[in-house]
Write an enzyme that holds these catalytic residues in place. Structure first.
Site, PDB file in Angstrom:
ATOM      1  N   ASP A   1       0.814  -1.218   0.000  1.00 65.22           N
ATOM      2  CA  ASP A   1       0.000   0.000   0.000  1.00 65.22           C
ATOM      3  C   ASP A   1       0.846   1.266   0.000  1.00 65.22           C
ATOM      4  O   ASP A   1       2.066   1.219   0.189  1.00 65.22           O
ATOM      5  CB  ASP A   1      -0.959  -0.004   1.207  1.00 65.22           C
ATOM      6  CG  ASP A   1      -0.295  -0.472   2.501  1.00 65.22           C
ATOM      7  OD1 ASP A   1       0.944  -0.474   2.567  1.00 65.22           O
ATOM      8  OD2 ASP A   1      -1.011  -0.832   3.443  1.00 65.22           O
TER       9      ASP A   1
ATOM     10  N   ASP B   1      -7.723  -2.423  14.156  1.00 67.25           N
ATOM     11  CA  ASP B   1      -9.101  -2.748  13.783  1.00 67.25           C
ATOM     12  C   ASP B   1      -9.144  -3.999  12.902  1.00 67.25           C
ATOM     13  O   ASP B   1     -10.163  -4.302  12.296  1.00 67.25           O
ATOM     14  CB  ASP B   1      -9.753  -1.553  13.066  1.00 67.25           C
ATOM     15  CG  ASP B   1      -8.958  -1.107  11.839  1.00 67.25           C
ATOM     16  OD1 ASP B   1      -7.934  -1.754  11.508  1.00 67.25           O
ATOM     17  OD2 ASP B   1      -9.352  -0.108  11.206  1.00 67.25           O
TER      18      ASP B   1
ATOM     19  N   HIS C   1      -7.222  -4.450  10.206  1.00 65.52           N
ATOM     20  CA  HIS C   1      -6.906  -4.250   8.787  1.00 65.52           C
ATOM     21  C   HIS C   1      -5.617  -4.962   8.403  1.00 65.52           C
ATOM     22  O   HIS C   1      -4.704  -5.125   9.214  1.00 65.52           O
ATOM     23  CB  HIS C   1      -6.884  -2.759   8.396  1.00 65.52           C
ATOM     24  CG  HIS C   1      -5.764  -1.957   8.968  1.00 65.52           C
ATOM     25  ND1 HIS C   1      -5.952  -0.829   9.739  1.00 65.52           N
ATOM     26  CD2 HIS C   1      -4.412  -2.089   8.857  1.00 65.52           C
ATOM     27  CE1 HIS C   1      -4.775  -0.322  10.063  1.00 65.52           C
ATOM     28  NE2 HIS C   1      -3.831  -1.068   9.540  1.00 65.52           N
TER      29      HIS C   1
ATOM     30  N   GLU D   1      -9.693  -1.778   5.409  1.00 67.78           N
ATOM     31  CA  GLU D   1     -10.343  -1.468   6.679  1.00 67.78           C
ATOM     32  C   GLU D   1     -11.626  -2.293   6.825  1.00 67.78           C
ATOM     33  O   GLU D   1     -12.135  -2.813   5.822  1.00 67.78           O
ATOM     34  CB  GLU D   1     -10.698   0.027   6.716  1.00 67.78           C
ATOM     35  CG  GLU D   1      -9.492   0.966   6.629  1.00 67.78           C
ATOM     36  CD  GLU D   1      -8.726   1.093   7.942  1.00 67.78           C
ATOM     37  OE1 GLU D   1      -8.784   0.172   8.777  1.00 67.78           O
ATOM     38  OE2 GLU D   1      -8.048   2.119   8.132  1.00 67.78           O
TER      39      GLU D   1
HETATM   40  C1  F6R Z   1       1.531  -1.425   6.209  1.00 68.07           C
HETATM   41  C2  F6R Z   1       0.195  -1.956   6.305  1.00 68.07           C
HETATM   42  C3  F6R Z   1      -0.594  -1.947   7.566  1.00 68.07           C
HETATM   43  C4  F6R Z   1       0.224  -2.222   8.827  1.00 68.07           C
HETATM   44  C5  F6R Z   1      -0.677  -2.133  10.058  1.00 68.07           C
HETATM   45  C6  F6R Z   1       0.086  -2.395  11.337  1.00 68.07           C
HETATM   46  O1  F6R Z   1       2.028  -1.563   4.891  1.00 68.07           O
HETATM   47  O2  F6R Z   1      -0.300  -2.359   5.325  1.00 68.07           O
HETATM   48  O3  F6R Z   1      -1.607  -2.907   7.446  1.00 68.07           O
HETATM   49  O4  F6R Z   1       0.800  -3.490   8.724  1.00 68.07           O
HETATM   50  O5  F6R Z   1      -1.254  -0.872  10.106  1.00 68.07           O
HETATM   51  O6  F6R Z   1       0.975  -1.345  11.535  1.00 68.07           O
HETATM   52  P1  F6R Z   1       2.109  -1.397  12.649  1.00 68.07           P
HETATM   53  O7  F6R Z   1       3.033  -2.488  12.259  1.00 68.07           O
HETATM   54  O8  F6R Z   1       2.765  -0.051  12.577  1.00 68.07           O
HETATM   55  O9  F6R Z   1       1.411  -1.658  13.937  1.00 68.07           O
END
Ligand code: F6R
Length: 251
Positions: A67, A136, A138, A143
């Protein structure tokens, strides 16, 4: 699904790096699906170390990232292209021209989404997709919603995600771009192997929900229960609820 429990973030990172390393050694021209965020940073550090020591080469590896924020230039230090260069690509022997991140600056975002899906398909999909997990549930920036999105798409980020990512934007959720381009759940699920890294007590509730609860687009990571080859590497704190609710871990 295999779930590995580690003592802490450092041990989680080393185990995840080992899994990626073994794939790259066995298939030097593999396609790695990569993630950003705090969870994989330690894994990337370990891979860099092994690359520098000569144990591991990325010379023939291609990558596809999950992403990118919408309308954040790649020169911005919080863009995911910048993150990947800074946390991995600039420090290993990879050919950067075959590292791919969605173009969040594209004027025609629909065309960009189509281009990215076609690109992932032309590479034969990821041999291994590395994921973190949002509070959440994701994965990528998929989301909670009413239906699992299939392909790459533009998404409005949830207030919970803006809050969580504010730590990278002067602790101000209003400074976090409120949209992102993300691979869809279908693209993620097409990876041959999936490796999830999760750490910290703040993720314990969502980990239990995603791994033990019903499969629902309201908890996007729950779809992983349907993938034939998923490995979760998580620290004790992140697995506390999962274990309490009877979830099994590997020895
Ligand atoms: C990042 C991504 C997100 C993160 C998620 C967890 O490329 O796609 O899904 O993996 O937000 O983020 P952290 O690791 O910062 O807790």
């Amino acid at each position: 699904m295999k779930v590995y429990k580690t003592a802490d973030y450092a041990a989680m990172s080393k185990k995840a790096a080992n899994i990626i390393c073994s794939l790259v050694v066995l298939k030097p021209d593999c396609v790695l699906g990569l993630a950003t965020g705090s969870s994989p940073v330690g894994t990337y550090k370990q891979l860099i170390e092994w690359n520098k020591e000569g144990y591991l080469s990325f010379a023939h590896v291609k990558t596809v990232n999950l992403d990118e924020y919408r309308n954040l230039p790649v020169t911005h230090d919080q863009s995911y292209r910048y993150f990947m260069n800074d946390n991995l690509f600039d420090h290993v022997d990879i050919d950067k021209s075959v590292t791919n991140v969605p173009d969040g600056m594209a004027a025609d975002i629909e065309a960009e989404c189509k281009r990215y899906d076609a690109l992932v398909a032309s590479l034969g999909g990821a041999d291994l997709q590395l994921l973190g997990m949002g509070h959440d549930g994701h994965i990528g920036f998929n989301e909670p919603c009413d239906e699992f999105p299939v392909g790459t798409h533009l998404v409005d980020l949830d207030p919970m995600t803006l809050e969580a990512n504010a730590r990278f934007f002067d602790n101000d959720p209003k400074k976090v771009p409120n949209q992102a381009v993300t691979m869809g759940i279908g693209t993620i699920m097409s990876a041959k192997k999936i490796l999830v890294v999760v750490s910290g007590a703040d993720k314990a509730g969502i980990v239990a929900k995603a791994l033990l609860g019903p499969v629902t687009p309201q908890v996007p990571a729950s779809i992983l229960q349907f993938h034939p080859d998923v490995t979760i590497v998580a620290d004790e704190a992140a697995l506390a609820e999962y274990i309490k609710e009877g979830g099994k871990v590997c020895d």
